[in-house]
Design a protein around this motif. Structure first.
Motif, mmCIF file in Angstrom:
data_model
loop_
_atom_site.group_PDB
_atom_site.id
_atom_site.type_symbol
_atom_site.label_atom_id
_atom_site.label_comp_id
_atom_site.label_asym_id
_atom_site.label_seq_id
_atom_site.Cartn_x
_atom_site.Cartn_y
_atom_site.Cartn_z
ATOM 1 N N TYR A 143 0.838 -1.191 0.000
ATOM 2 C CA TYR A 143 0.000 0.000 0.000
ATOM 3 C C TYR A 143 0.875 1.243 0.000
ATOM 4 C CZ TYR A 143 -3.678 -3.297 0.985
ATOM 5 O OH TYR A 143 -4.548 -4.346 0.905
ATOM 6 N N THR A 144 0.673 2.093 -1.004
ATOM 7 C CA THR A 144 1.424 3.342 -1.107
ATOM 8 C C THR A 144 0.444 4.487 -1.322
ATOM 9 O OG1 THR A 144 1.670 3.351 -3.526
ATOM 10 C CG2 THR A 144 3.293 2.073 -2.260
ATOM 11 N N SER A 145 0.943 5.691 -1.224
ATOM 12 C CA SER A 145 0.090 6.864 -1.427
ATOM 13 C C SER A 145 -0.272 7.051 -2.896
ATOM 14 C CB SER A 145 0.797 8.121 -0.912
ATOM 15 O OG SER A 145 1.993 8.334 -1.640
ATOM 16 N N LEU A 146 0.346 6.301 -3.784
ATOM 17 C CA LEU A 146 0.091 6.464 -5.210
ATOM 18 C C LEU A 146 -1.000 5.545 -5.740
ATOM 19 C CD1 LEU A 146 3.785 6.712 -6.426
ATOM 20 C CD2 LEU A 146 2.199 8.572 -5.923
ATOM 21 N N GLY A 147 -1.516 4.681 -4.889
ATOM 22 C CA GLY A 147 -2.459 3.691 -5.374
ATOM 23 C C GLY A 147 -3.893 3.970 -4.991
ATOM 24 N N SER A 148 -4.758 3.190 -5.592
ATOM 25 C CA SER A 148 -6.178 3.161 -5.260
ATOM 26 C C SER A 148 -6.486 1.711 -4.923
ATOM 27 C CB SER A 148 -7.000 3.635 -6.458
ATOM 28 O OG SER A 148 -8.347 3.694 -6.122
ATOM 29 N N PHE A 192 0.008 18.623 -0.675
ATOM 30 C CA PHE A 192 -0.703 19.456 -1.643
ATOM 31 C C PHE A 192 -1.068 20.800 -1.012
ATOM 32 C CE2 PHE A 192 -1.670 14.980 -2.525
ATOM 33 C CZ PHE A 192 -1.158 14.863 -3.818
ATOM 34 N N PRO A 193 -0.086 21.656 -0.751
ATOM 35 C CA PRO A 193 -0.357 22.930 -0.074
ATOM 36 C C PRO A 193 -1.301 23.841 -0.862
ATOM 37 C CG PRO A 193 1.913 22.861 -0.886
ATOM 38 C CD PRO A 193 1.332 21.498 -1.079
ATOM 39 N N GLN A 194 -1.407 23.626 -2.157
ATOM 40 C CA GLN A 194 -2.309 24.449 -2.966
ATOM 41 C C GLN A 194 -3.763 24.279 -2.543
ATOM 42 O OE1 GLN A 194 -0.549 21.822 -4.078
ATOM 43 N NE2 GLN A 194 -1.670 20.649 -5.631
ATOM 44 N N PHE A 195 -4.094 23.176 -1.873
ATOM 45 C CA PHE A 195 -5.465 22.947 -1.422
ATOM 46 C C PHE A 195 -5.906 23.975 -0.389
ATOM 47 C CE2 PHE A 195 -5.504 18.074 -2.360
ATOM 48 C CZ PHE A 195 -5.501 18.341 -3.714
ATOM 49 N N VAL A 196 -4.981 24.457 0.417
ATOM 50 C CA VAL A 196 -5.348 25.425 1.462
ATOM 51 C C VAL A 196 -4.968 26.849 1.090
ATOM 52 C CG1 VAL A 196 -5.333 23.784 3.364
ATOM 53 C CG2 VAL A 196 -3.252 25.016 2.788
ATOM 54 N N GLU A 253 -8.999 17.738 -8.186
ATOM 55 C CA GLU A 253 -7.562 17.456 -8.210
ATOM 56 C C GLU A 253 -7.285 15.994 -7.846
ATOM 57 O OE1 GLU A 253 -5.100 19.416 -9.356
ATOM 58 O OE2 GLU A 253 -6.703 20.800 -9.889
ATOM 59 N N VAL A 254 -8.021 15.462 -6.885
ATOM 60 C CA VAL A 254 -7.859 14.060 -6.510
ATOM 61 C C VAL A 254 -8.172 13.174 -7.711
ATOM 62 C CG1 VAL A 254 -8.818 12.192 -5.090
ATOM 63 C CG2 VAL A 254 -8.280 14.408 -4.052
ATOM 64 N N ARG A 255 -9.224 13.515 -8.440
ATOM 65 C CA ARG A 255 -9.598 12.707 -9.612
ATOM 66 C C ARG A 255 -8.530 12.776 -10.708
ATOM 67 N NH1 ARG A 255 -14.646 15.056 -8.175
ATOM 68 N NH2 ARG A 255 -15.976 13.490 -7.216
ATOM 69 N N LYS A 256 -7.847 13.920 -10.821
ATOM 70 C CA LYS A 256 -6.753 14.028 -11.793
ATOM 71 C C LYS A 256 -5.577 13.138 -11.377
ATOM 72 C CE LYS A 256 -7.484 18.872 -12.959
ATOM 73 N NZ LYS A 256 -6.880 20.207 -12.831
ATOM 74 N N LEU A 257 -5.268 13.142 -10.092
ATOM 75 C CA LEU A 257 -4.128 12.383 -9.591
ATOM 76 C C LEU A 257 -4.394 10.886 -9.555
ATOM 77 C CD1 LEU A 257 -3.150 14.719 -6.633
ATOM 78 C CD2 LEU A 257 -1.814 14.346 -8.709
ATOM 79 N N GLY A 275 -10.086 7.220 -11.623
ATOM 80 C CA GLY A 275 -11.082 6.299 -11.094
ATOM 81 C C GLY A 275 -11.393 6.493 -9.623
ATOM 82 N N ALA A 276 -10.797 7.517 -9.003
ATOM 83 C CA ALA A 276 -11.066 7.765 -7.581
ATOM 84 C C ALA A 276 -12.549 8.055 -7.373
ATOM 85 C CB ALA A 276 -10.243 8.946 -7.080
ATOM 86 N N VAL A 277 -13.095 7.481 -6.321
ATOM 87 C CA VAL A 277 -14.490 7.716 -5.960
ATOM 88 C C VAL A 277 -14.484 8.669 -4.773
ATOM 89 C CG1 VAL A 277 -16.626 6.661 -5.153
ATOM 90 C CG2 VAL A 277 -15.154 5.424 -6.752
ATOM 91 N N CYS A 278 -14.785 9.918 -5.047
ATOM 92 C CA CYS A 278 -14.802 10.934 -3.997
ATOM 93 C C CYS A 278 -16.221 11.104 -3.479
ATOM 94 C CB CYS A 278 -14.315 12.272 -4.542
ATOM 95 S SG CYS A 278 -12.608 12.246 -5.107
ATOM 96 N N PRO A 279 -16.352 11.404 -2.203
ATOM 97 C CA PRO A 279 -17.689 11.705 -1.683
ATOM 98 C C PRO A 279 -18.174 13.029 -2.260
ATOM 99 C CG PRO A 279 -16.033 12.156 -0.031
ATOM 100 C CD PRO A 279 -15.324 11.514 -1.178
ATOM 101 N N HIS A 280 -19.458 13.267 -2.154
ATOM 102 C CA HIS A 280 -20.020 14.554 -2.564
ATOM 103 C C HIS A 280 -20.609 15.227 -1.325
ATOM 104 C CE1 HIS A 280 -21.492 17.602 -5.240
ATOM 105 N NE2 HIS A 280 -22.627 17.566 -4.579
#
Length: 155
Positions: free
Chosen positions: A11-16, A56-60, A80-84, A87-92
């Motif tokens: 498990y890494t920060s680059l995966g889904s 991701f300091p640009q977020f704040v 941005e999460v979806r770009k990175l 297939g990421a499933v983000c909450p709404h």
């Protein structure tokens, strides 16, 4: 933790990863710490938010308060999460101002990890050195179509 949860892989920060793996890890952490799965998710959200902001300091950028940052989730952070992560499933999230000044927040996600969202709200408040009170008004885990939170920052 990975072995105890019965999940495999690195498990890494680059995966889904499959939701079932995440839930197995949460349940295993809960059993190991004597906490509920919701408590583990709240802790993870609170501790994870500073790591997210560090990466991701640009977020704040441009936000001086947690309320504004939290209100930007759908429009700034999740695209941005979806770009990175393809297939990421983000909450709404749905946002309204309550008559008492609370931020009324709706949460919808097939993952139903509203406790993670609560932890991230607390983490955002920590980031801006603010105190926050969160009231869970309705919950998907109780069969509701969405979670509804009242988020208040005392004056």
């Amino acid at each position: 933790m990975v072995d105890a949860a019965g999940v495999g892989g690195v498990y890494t920060s680059l995966g889904s990863y499959p939701d079932a793996d995440v839930l197995a890890l949460v349940d295993t952490a809960a059993a190991a710490t004597g906490q509920s799965a919701s408590q583990v998710l709240r802790w993870f959200g609170r501790q994870g938010l500073p790591v997210l902001v560090e990466r991701f300091p640009q977020f704040v950028a441009g936000h001086n308060h947690a309320r504004g940052f939290i209100s930007s989730l759908n429009t700034i952070i999740h695209p941005e999460v979806r770009k990175l992560y393809t297939g990421a499933v983000c909450p709404h999230f749905h946002f309204n101002d309550g008559p008492d000044g609370a931020l009324l927040m709706g949460y919808q996600s097939p993952r139903r990890m509203c406790a993670l969202a609560e932890g991230m709200i607390t983490g955002a408040s920590d980031l801006f050195d603010e105190t926050v009170h969160i009231e869970h008004l309705a919950c998907m885990l109780d069969g509701q179509p969405l979670c509804r939170l009242a988020v208040r920052w005392p004056a």
